[in-house]
Design a protein around this motif. Sequence first.
Motif, PDB file in Angstrom:
ATOM      1  N   ARG A 244       0.820  -1.144   0.172  1.00  0.00           N
ATOM      2  CA  ARG A 244      -0.092   0.003   0.174  1.00  0.00           C
ATOM      3  C   ARG A 244       0.881   1.337   0.018  1.00  0.00           C
ATOM      4  NH1 ARG A 244      -5.203   0.167   0.926  1.00  0.00           N
ATOM      5  NH2 ARG A 244      -5.035   1.893   2.327  1.00  0.00           N
ATOM      6  N   GLN A 245       1.810   1.210   0.723  1.00  0.00           N
ATOM      7  CA  GLN A 245       2.712   2.227   0.886  1.00  0.00           C
ATOM      8  C   GLN A 245       3.372   2.726  -0.584  1.00  0.00           C
ATOM      9  OE1 GLN A 245       5.632   1.226   3.882  1.00  0.00           O
ATOM     10  NE2 GLN A 245       4.431   2.311   5.514  1.00  0.00           N
ATOM     11  N   GLY A 246       3.906   1.690  -1.292  1.00  0.00           N
ATOM     12  CA  GLY A 246       4.363   1.601  -2.734  1.00  0.00           C
ATOM     13  C   GLY A 246       3.291   2.356  -3.688  1.00  0.00           C
ATOM     14  N   ALA A 247       2.040   1.779  -3.537  1.00  0.00           N
ATOM     15  CA  ALA A 247       1.011   2.140  -4.333  1.00  0.00           C
ATOM     16  C   ALA A 247       0.562   3.558  -4.095  1.00  0.00           C
ATOM     17  CB  ALA A 247      -0.212   1.259  -4.271  1.00  0.00           C
ATOM     18  N   ASP A 248       0.691   3.885  -2.844  1.00  0.00           N
ATOM     19  CA  ASP A 248       0.190   5.545  -2.536  1.00  0.00           C
ATOM     20  C   ASP A 248       1.475   6.447  -3.265  1.00  0.00           C
ATOM     21  OD1 ASP A 248      -1.202   7.421  -1.131  1.00  0.00           O
ATOM     22  OD2 ASP A 248       0.376   7.535   0.323  1.00  0.00           O
ATOM     23  N   GLN A 249       2.661   5.926  -3.224  1.00  0.00           N
ATOM     24  CA  GLN A 249       3.672   6.937  -3.781  1.00  0.00           C
ATOM     25  C   GLN A 249       3.703   6.648  -5.477  1.00  0.00           C
ATOM     26  OE1 GLN A 249       7.293   5.797  -1.739  1.00  0.00           O
ATOM     27  NE2 GLN A 249       6.454   6.402   0.242  1.00  0.00           N
ATOM     28  N   SER A 250       3.566   5.477  -5.968  1.00  0.00           N
ATOM     29  CA  SER A 250       3.887   5.200  -7.433  1.00  0.00           C
ATOM     30  C   SER A 250       2.733   4.666  -8.183  1.00  0.00           C
ATOM     31  CB  SER A 250       4.876   4.296  -7.627  1.00  0.00           C
ATOM     32  OG  SER A 250       4.191   2.972  -6.980  1.00  0.00           O
ATOM     33  N   HIS A 251       1.549   4.452  -7.346  1.00  0.00           N
ATOM     34  CA  HIS A 251       0.180   4.063  -8.293  1.00  0.00           C
ATOM     35  C   HIS A 251       0.608   2.740  -8.614  1.00  0.00           C
ATOM     36  CE1 HIS A 251      -2.368   7.713  -8.306  1.00  0.00           C
ATOM     37  NE2 HIS A 251      -1.207   8.164  -7.761  1.00  0.00           N
ATOM     38  N   ILE A 252       1.576   2.035  -8.479  1.00  0.00           N
ATOM     39  CA  ILE A 252       1.917   0.728  -8.584  1.00  0.00           C
ATOM     40  C   ILE A 252       1.893  -0.159  -7.583  1.00  0.00           C
ATOM     41  CG2 ILE A 252       3.621  -0.639  -9.993  1.00  0.00           C
ATOM     42  CD1 ILE A 252       4.910   1.729 -11.000  1.00  0.00           C
ATOM     43  N   LEU A 253       1.220  -1.391  -7.894  1.00  0.00           N
ATOM     44  CA  LEU A 253       1.238  -2.657  -6.798  1.00  0.00           C
ATOM     45  C   LEU A 253       2.310  -3.479  -7.102  1.00  0.00           C
ATOM     46  CD1 LEU A 253      -2.573  -3.438  -6.690  1.00  0.00           C
ATOM     47  CD2 LEU A 253      -1.320  -1.877  -5.335  1.00  0.00           C
ATOM     48  N   ASP A 254       3.373  -3.543  -6.085  1.00  0.00           N
ATOM     49  CA  ASP A 254       4.514  -4.297  -6.500  1.00  0.00           C
ATOM     50  C   ASP A 254       4.254  -5.626  -6.832  1.00  0.00           C
ATOM     51  OD1 ASP A 254       6.674  -6.236  -4.886  1.00  0.00           O
ATOM     52  OD2 ASP A 254       7.533  -4.436  -5.740  1.00  0.00           O
ATOM     53  N   ARG A 255       4.862  -6.386  -7.967  1.00  0.00           N
ATOM     54  CA  ARG A 255       4.620  -7.543  -8.563  1.00  0.00           C
ATOM     55  C   ARG A 255       4.784  -8.589  -7.444  1.00  0.00           C
ATOM     56  NH1 ARG A 255       7.729 -10.311 -13.581  1.00  0.00           N
ATOM     57  NH2 ARG A 255       6.628 -12.377 -13.476  1.00  0.00           N
ATOM     58  N   GLU A 256       6.006  -8.591  -6.759  1.00  0.00           N
ATOM     59  CA  GLU A 256       6.227  -9.961  -6.100  1.00  0.00           C
ATOM     60  C   GLU A 256       5.366  -9.942  -4.619  1.00  0.00           C
ATOM     61  OE1 GLU A 256      10.403  -9.940  -4.743  1.00  0.00           O
ATOM     62  OE2 GLU A 256      11.294 -10.360  -6.756  1.00  0.00           O
ATOM     63  N   LEU A 257       5.180  -8.847  -4.164  1.00  0.00           N
ATOM     64  CA  LEU A 257       4.194  -8.626  -2.846  1.00  0.00           C
ATOM     65  C   LEU A 257       2.657  -8.791  -3.455  1.00  0.00           C
ATOM     66  CD1 LEU A 257       5.486  -5.262  -1.159  1.00  0.00           C
ATOM     67  CD2 LEU A 257       5.743  -7.738  -0.493  1.00  0.00           C
ATOM     68  N   LEU A 258       2.228  -8.515  -4.739  1.00  0.00           N
ATOM     69  CA  LEU A 258       1.023  -9.009  -5.098  1.00  0.00           C
ATOM     70  C   LEU A 258       0.833 -10.238  -5.516  1.00  0.00           C
ATOM     71  CD1 LEU A 258      -1.873  -7.555  -6.223  1.00  0.00           C
ATOM     72  CD2 LEU A 258      -0.733  -7.347  -8.360  1.00  0.00           C
ATOM     73  N   GLN A 259       1.826 -11.035  -5.908  1.00  0.00           N
ATOM     74  CA  GLN A 259       1.867 -12.419  -6.122  1.00  0.00           C
ATOM     75  C   GLN A 259       1.718 -13.094  -4.999  1.00  0.00           C
ATOM     76  OE1 GLN A 259       5.381 -12.918  -8.543  1.00  0.00           O
ATOM     77  NE2 GLN A 259       4.439 -12.736 -10.461  1.00  0.00           N
ATOM     78  N   LYS A 260       2.624 -12.812  -4.188  1.00  0.00           N
ATOM     79  CA  LYS A 260       2.640 -13.505  -2.811  1.00  0.00           C
ATOM     80  C   LYS A 260       1.076 -13.541  -2.168  1.00  0.00           C
ATOM     81  CE  LYS A 260       5.188 -13.796   1.748  1.00  0.00           C
ATOM     82  NZ  LYS A 260       6.254 -13.582   2.417  1.00  0.00           N
ATOM     83  N   ILE A 261       0.470 -12.417  -1.928  1.00  0.00           N
ATOM     84  CA  ILE A 261      -0.688 -11.944  -1.194  1.00  0.00           C
ATOM     85  C   ILE A 261      -1.854 -12.764  -2.015  1.00  0.00           C
ATOM     86  CG2 ILE A 261      -2.251 -10.370  -0.635  1.00  0.00           C
ATOM     87  CD1 ILE A 261      -0.223  -8.253  -0.034  1.00  0.00           C
ATOM     88  N   GLY A 262      -1.796 -12.506  -3.253  1.00  0.00           N
ATOM     89  CA  GLY A 262      -2.824 -13.020  -4.205  1.00  0.00           C
ATOM     90  C   GLY A 262      -2.824 -14.791  -3.982  1.00  0.00           C
ATOM     91  N   LYS A 263      -1.830 -15.170  -4.032  1.00  0.00           N
ATOM     92  CA  LYS A 263      -1.723 -16.566  -3.727  1.00  0.00           C
ATOM     93  C   LYS A 263      -1.948 -17.074  -2.580  1.00  0.00           C
ATOM     94  CE  LYS A 263       1.295 -20.528  -4.412  1.00  0.00           C
ATOM     95  NZ  LYS A 263       2.761 -21.035  -4.607  1.00  0.00           N
ATOM     96  N   SER A 264      -1.750 -16.341  -1.492  1.00  0.00           N
ATOM     97  CA  SER A 264      -2.139 -16.617  -0.058  1.00  0.00           C
ATOM     98  C   SER A 264      -3.730 -16.546   0.158  1.00  0.00           C
ATOM     99  CB  SER A 264      -1.365 -15.858   0.863  1.00  0.00           C
ATOM    100  OG  SER A 264      -0.054 -16.062   0.612  1.00  0.00           O
ATOM    101  N   ILE A 265      -4.135 -15.751  -0.419  1.00  0.00           N
ATOM    102  CA  ILE A 265      -5.647 -15.498  -0.175  1.00  0.00           C
ATOM    103  C   ILE A 265      -6.552 -16.404  -1.180  1.00  0.00           C
ATOM    104  CG2 ILE A 265      -5.445 -13.427   1.189  1.00  0.00           C
ATOM    105  CD1 ILE A 265      -6.351 -11.697  -1.237  1.00  0.00           C
ATOM    106  N   GLY A 266      -6.036 -16.627  -2.044  1.00  0.00           N
ATOM    107  CA  GLY A 266      -6.726 -17.386  -3.362  1.00  0.00           C
ATOM    108  C   GLY A 266      -7.393 -16.392  -4.071  1.00  0.00           C
TER     109      GLY A 266
END
Length: 266
Positions: free
Chosen positions: A131-153
């Motif tokens: 969220r901090q990265g998205a707040d500054q750059s409007h980009i969701l970090d790929r590695e973090l997004l992949q990890k969260i998406g996989k974990s929550i299904g």
Amino acid sequence: MELQQSAFIRAGGIGDMTHTFFLRTEIRVAGLVLLILFMTGCESLQPRWTVRTTSTLFSSPSDLASLEQEAVALFTPLAPAPLLRGDEAGLGLYLAESIKKVAPAWKIIDEQQTIGLINRHGLREEYTRLRQGADQSHILDRELLQKIGKSIGARYVLQPRVAYISQTMTNRLEAPVAPFLVLQTRSAVMRLSLQLWDTVSGEPIWSSAAESAVLNETASLDPMFIKDAARAAFGSMLTDLLTRKTSSKYTRLDQFLDNLAHEKNE
């Protein structure tokens, strides 16, 4: 006789009569407005709203039908600090309500469920950094997004953002001999954006921005609720996605969206 008339004029008789005439006219108008509101059985007229959207086309390699087959998680809305921090509260709920009406076949993981799953899997720090990265750059970090998406299904995530909120109140008619308001114009303006991300590729596959304006003439003490503006905006952006539109204008003439914007919670 002429002397009496002159004395009457000098005494301000005509001025008093004119003042009395206009005062009675204003009272009649105020009474008529109150009578109309009473006879219609409501305290305000039907709100008017307009939403203008600018959207991209859905760029996923697969069809829109994939959104009905894969889970879509709703991230907590972002807001620029410090001006609008706190104003994003509730927007996630309004987005979920809008999706259930506009795209009922979607498999939604709402904001509360998403946060719960993230916390259950011990990903609070990762989500905070995302969220901090998205707040500054409007980009969701790929590695973090992949990890969260996989974990929550969740194959997809929706990231809402609020850019502007304004509420105004303007007196239109006030009782001339009493200290209470008879009629007031109240409005709310909101600018929102919405991004759809693929958690596998880490890429945004659709985005939209909307400006929503809601106007109402009312005699009640209620403000123009942000909920109405948010529902109208989210519903319009989602309609763009499903109908593959890139620029649209929606109004209360769109009956489905009008019902969504002013639907009362059961």
